[in-house]
Design a protein around this motif. Structure first.
Motif, PDB file in Angstrom:
ATOM      1  N   GLY A  62      -3.056  -7.040   2.864  1.00  0.00           N
ATOM      2  CA  GLY A  62      -1.914  -7.901   3.125  1.00  0.00           C
ATOM      3  C   GLY A  62      -0.979  -8.040   1.938  1.00  0.00           C
ATOM      4  N   LYS A  63      -1.460  -7.709   0.744  1.00  0.00           N
ATOM      5  CA  LYS A  63      -0.610  -7.810  -0.439  1.00  0.00           C
ATOM      6  C   LYS A  63       0.439  -6.711  -0.469  1.00  0.00           C
ATOM      7  N   GLY A  64       0.129  -5.581   0.184  1.00  0.00           N
ATOM      8  CA  GLY A  64       1.074  -4.475   0.186  1.00  0.00           C
ATOM      9  C   GLY A  64       1.078  -3.683  -1.100  1.00  0.00           C
ATOM     10  N   GLY A  65      -0.018  -3.700  -1.860  1.00  0.00           N
ATOM     11  CA  GLY A  65      -0.094  -2.985  -3.124  1.00  0.00           C
ATOM     12  C   GLY A  65      -0.760  -1.630  -2.975  1.00  0.00           C
ATOM     13  N   ALA A  66      -1.196  -1.094  -4.119  1.00  0.00           N
ATOM     14  CA  ALA A  66      -1.808   0.237  -4.135  1.00  0.00           C
ATOM     15  C   ALA A  66      -3.305   0.189  -4.387  1.00  0.00           C
ATOM     16  N   ASP A  67      -3.906  -1.009  -4.351  1.00  0.00           N
ATOM     17  CA  ASP A  67      -5.332  -1.130  -4.669  1.00  0.00           C
ATOM     18  C   ASP A  67      -6.220  -0.373  -3.701  1.00  0.00           C
ATOM     19  N   TRP A  68      -5.807  -0.279  -2.442  1.00  0.00           N
ATOM     20  CA  TRP A  68      -6.659   0.298  -1.411  1.00  0.00           C
ATOM     21  C   TRP A  68      -6.208   1.689  -0.973  1.00  0.00           C
ATOM     22  N   LEU A  69      -5.195   2.242  -1.595  1.00  0.00           N
ATOM     23  CA  LEU A  69      -4.728   3.574  -1.210  1.00  0.00           C
ATOM     24  C   LEU A  69      -5.776   4.676  -1.417  1.00  0.00           C
ATOM     25  N   PRO A  70      -6.683   4.580  -2.413  1.00  0.00           N
ATOM     26  CA  PRO A  70      -7.693   5.636  -2.546  1.00  0.00           C
ATOM     27  C   PRO A  70      -8.562   5.826  -1.306  1.00  0.00           C
ATOM     28  N   PHE A  71      -8.624   4.838  -0.405  1.00  0.00           N
ATOM     29  CA  PHE A  71      -9.477   4.951   0.779  1.00  0.00           C
ATOM     30  C   PHE A  71      -8.822   5.749   1.905  1.00  0.00           C
ATOM     31  N   GLU A  72      -7.572   6.159   1.727  1.00  0.00           N
ATOM     32  CA  GLU A  72      -6.854   6.816   2.819  1.00  0.00           C
ATOM     33  C   GLU A  72      -7.545   8.071   3.342  1.00  0.00           C
ATOM     34  N   PRO A  73      -8.172   8.915   2.487  1.00  0.00           N
ATOM     35  CA  PRO A  73      -8.784  10.142   3.025  1.00  0.00           C
ATOM     36  C   PRO A  73      -9.929   9.916   4.009  1.00  0.00           C
ATOM     37  N   ILE A  74     -10.574   8.755   4.002  1.00  0.00           N
ATOM     38  CA  ILE A  74     -11.722   8.568   4.895  1.00  0.00           C
ATOM     39  C   ILE A  74     -11.567   7.362   5.806  1.00  0.00           C
ATOM     40  N   ALA A  75     -10.515   6.572   5.643  1.00  0.00           N
ATOM     41  CA  ALA A  75     -10.382   5.346   6.431  1.00  0.00           C
ATOM     42  C   ALA A  75      -9.938   5.684   7.847  1.00  0.00           C
ATOM     43  N   THR A  76     -10.613   5.097   8.820  1.00  0.00           N
ATOM     44  CA  THR A  76     -10.173   5.237  10.206  1.00  0.00           C
ATOM     45  C   THR A  76      -8.848   4.524  10.421  1.00  0.00           C
ATOM     46  N   PHE A  77      -8.684   3.409   9.733  1.00  0.00           N
ATOM     47  CA  PHE A  77      -7.419   2.670   9.810  1.00  0.00           C
ATOM     48  C   PHE A  77      -7.113   2.119   8.433  1.00  0.00           C
TER      49      PHE A  77
END
Length: 673
Positions: free
Chosen positions: A362-377
């Motif tokens: 919800g913050k809209g930052g880059a903290d969670w971008l590393p999960f993009e290759p395996i995240a279903t959503f």
């Protein structure tokens, strides 16, 4: 292993059987009762020898300075020696006695005779000492001349150096040989029972101070102050009416009384009663230690159903959490380490190839971008479009939760005795009961948005019913309140992570009011306690955890390893794979929207032959059940006779198709699990 050989009797044997190796367990040499004493003795001897060696090297390097100072003080030593010698020869010690009796010779009393006797003894002593001094001087002169004749200049130099050194030692001052101590005792004072009692008396607790005034032994130590890991452990009973929580909320004052840094003193309630207090004092403050290194950073796999290592406690012991059957809430002010801690938890789950990840930032930052290759959503947009995507995904996960419960109801009791998802069921891909981890960071953005009421309802439903179906929801917020963490969520979450908060109200929302009353409060964390949190797991007492630090680059490395593992196991779809036939789309294509009738399965199977598919009524019924489309009894008159067969309604197919398309649109990288 087989081979041909002969035994001791001469008979040929065809097989030699080697006995299984016997595991030998060696018992400790030192008995358990004396082990602490031996340990303390060995440690003390080692520390003493190290300190002695350091002191010898320290002062040995400063010998030239000491010699120079001694030589400089040799004239003072010569003068002191001369003064002492003359005072001895002249019997200066008896001057005060003779002065006090100076008027006694004219009194005619017994004091006069005493004075005369003292004077006579003084004259005899002076004569004797003068003779002794003359003899000593003569002997010294003779020895000096003899040494000079025998050894020459060398003797004079040696004698001169020795005399200078002796006179320098005699003339030394208090600071002559004091360059400084070899070991500077700059650390805190040794932790003793008296120091602990003194520190408790400075906390300003009325009942405690009153009890200490009446009885100095009002604080009873249940065990001696002892070493525990890399620190000291103190167990004590407080006076009646004083609770451990009263001391814990004054942790900063307690640390001041113990002359320690605040992040080195950790009081906690004992396990006997409310007045039992345990104080752990670490040798090094936690904020002065190096960041905890995550053991799974470079290698290793995890299991959603087993404990996951996320950090270490105040004693350096690993802290592990289990996600299976749990929902989690986390809270803390900005810069308290909340996002990094929750991300470590998600990284640990990602190393299980069966776990399906849904990430909302919800913050809209880059903290969670590393999960993009395996995240279903994965959604890091905080605009209206992003919030709508989140709502669509939440609805799809809630619908999937209902499907999972329907699947669990159909399983045999011996396969699913508790009605919950187990590791064995999760491994059966055809059941689609794999674990799902849904992380919502900065949940206040989602739950206070335009669809906040609906989102709160879904979140509470997932927290209540999701764990048994293999769905774990993690809510993290920097503003713990009923808007960001709904009451139903905070009341039913079995895993709670409380980072530093500003007040006890926020701490109670995360940990619970009863826990705060017992003394576990996150608002007692200091500003420097970054990455520290209270961890409350279902059925356990809260424990302190310093979360491992994994930055963005290291997180990307871990995710790359997790993706490679999933690709190796076939848990990621192939990009060049032909799309599978879309049964629902084909059904709607051969079933006009204006046709409101319910069709039998055999009628629908006949229509699907127009699309090139070859299906039967039985296979069609099974396929639609897999899409959660129920079959219904359809009655129709044929040649005047009522015929009942199983069929399906078009609106049910439309609803299932819409839900699937919504979930597919929201998905970033489907895992195929």
């Amino acid at each position: 292993m087989t081979m041909d050989r002969w035994d001791s009797t001469g008979r040929e044997v065809d097989e030699i059987v080697f006995a299984e190796p016997v595991e030998v367990v060696r018992k400790p040499i030192t008995p358990k009762l004396v082990r602490p004493v031996v340990h303390a003795t060995v440690v003390g001897a080692r520390e003493s020898s190290v300190r002695a060696g350091h002191a010898a090297a320290f002062h040995g390097a400063r010998v030239p300075v000491y010699l120079a100072r001694i030589v400089a003080r040799s004239p003072v030593g010569a003068w002191r020696s001369l003064v002492w010698f003359l005072r001895w020869v002249l019997d200066a010690e008896g001057r005060r006695v003779r002065a006090s009796m100076s008027g006694a010779e004219n009194t005619g009393t017994t004091e006069a005779s005493a004075y005369l006797r003292v004077q006579q003894e003084h004259r005899e002593a002076m004569k004797l000492r003068a003779v002794a001094a003359a003899v000593v001087a003569a002997v010294a002169a003779v020895l000096l001349v003899a040494a000079l004749l025998a050894w020459g200049t060398t003797a004079m130099i040696v004698a001169g150096v020795a005399a200078v050194l002796v006179l320098g030692v005699i003339g030394r001052g208090e600071e002559t040989l004091r360059v400084g101590p070899a070991v500077h005792e700059a650390g805190p004072p040794r932790l003793t029972a008296d120091l602990v009692v003194t520190a408790l008396g400075t906390l300003g607790i009325g009942e405690l101070n009153k009890a200490l005034r009446e009885d100095q032994n009002a604080v009873r130590f249940t065990s001696p102050v002892c070493r525990d890991g890399s620190g000291w452990r103190v167990d004590l009973d407080l006076p009646p009416g004083v609770t451990a929580g009263d001391v814990i909320e004054r942790r900063s004052r307690l640390a001041s009384g113990l002359r320690r840094a605040e992040s080195a003193v950790w009081p906690a309630p004992g396990d006997q009663h409310a007045g039992r207090l345990t104080i752990y004092v670490s040798d090094r403050p936690m904020d002065a230690r190096k960041p905890v290194r995550w053991p799974l950073l470079e290698r290793g796999r995890t299991s959603y159903f087993e404990p996951l290592v996320v950090g270490a406690d105040e004693r350096g012991r690993p802290v592990s959490l289990t996600l299976a059957g749990a929902s989690c809430i986390a809270g803390g002010v900005p810069r308290s380490g909340k996002t990094v801690g929750v991300r470590v938890l998600a990284l640990a789950a990602a190393l299980d190839p069966l776990v399906e990840l849904h990430i909302v930032d919800g913050k809209g930052g880059a903290d969670w971008l590393p999960f993009e290759p395996i995240a279903t959503f994965l959604c890091v947009e905080d605009d209206d479009e992003g919030l709508e995507r989140v709502m669509t995904d939440l609805r799809a996960v809630q619908a999937d939760m209902r499907r999972r419960y329907r699947t669990l109801r159909t399983l045999p009791r011996e396969q699913c005795p508790g009605g919950k998802v187990t590791a064995d069921l999760a491994a059966q891909r055809k059941l689609r009961l794999h674990p799902v981890l849904y992380v919502i960071d900065e949940s206040q953005v989602i739950l206070t948005g335009p669809a906040g009421k609906e989102a709160a309802g879904i979140v509470e439903d997932l927290i209540r019913r999701g764990p048994a179906a293999g769905i774990t929801l993690v809510l993290a917020t920097q503003r713990p309140a009923k808007e960001s963490i709904p009451t139903g969520a905070s009341a039913n979450a079995s895993l709670r992570l409380a980072f530093r908060t500003m007040d006890h109200t926020s701490s109670d929302i995360i940990l619970g009011t009863g826990v705060g009353t017992a003394g576990y409060r996150s608002n007692t964390f200091a500003r420097g306690d970054v990455g520290l949190s209270w961890v409350l797991a279902d059925g356990d007492d809260p424990s302190l955890c310093r979360w491992a630090y994994v930055d963005g680059d290291d997180a990307a490395t871990v995710i790359a390893r997790a993706r490679a593992d999933r690709e190796k196991r076939g848990l990621l779809p192939r990009q060049d794979e032909e799309p599978a036939p879309d049964l629902l789309a084909d059904i709607l294509a051969v079933w006009p929207a204006g046709d409101r009738r319910r069709l039998w399965f055999d009628e629908l199977a006949d229509r699907l032959t127009l699309t090139g598919q070859t299906v039967t009524a039985e296979s069609l019924s099974a396929s639609l059940r897999a899409h959660d489309i129920p079959s219904k009894q359809v009655s129709r008159k044929v040649d005047g006779v009522t015929v009942n067969r199983r069929g399906v309604a078009r609106e049910d197919v439309v609803t299932a198709q819409a839900a699937r398309q919504a979930a597919s649109t929201a998905a970033c990288t489907p895992t195929g699990t």
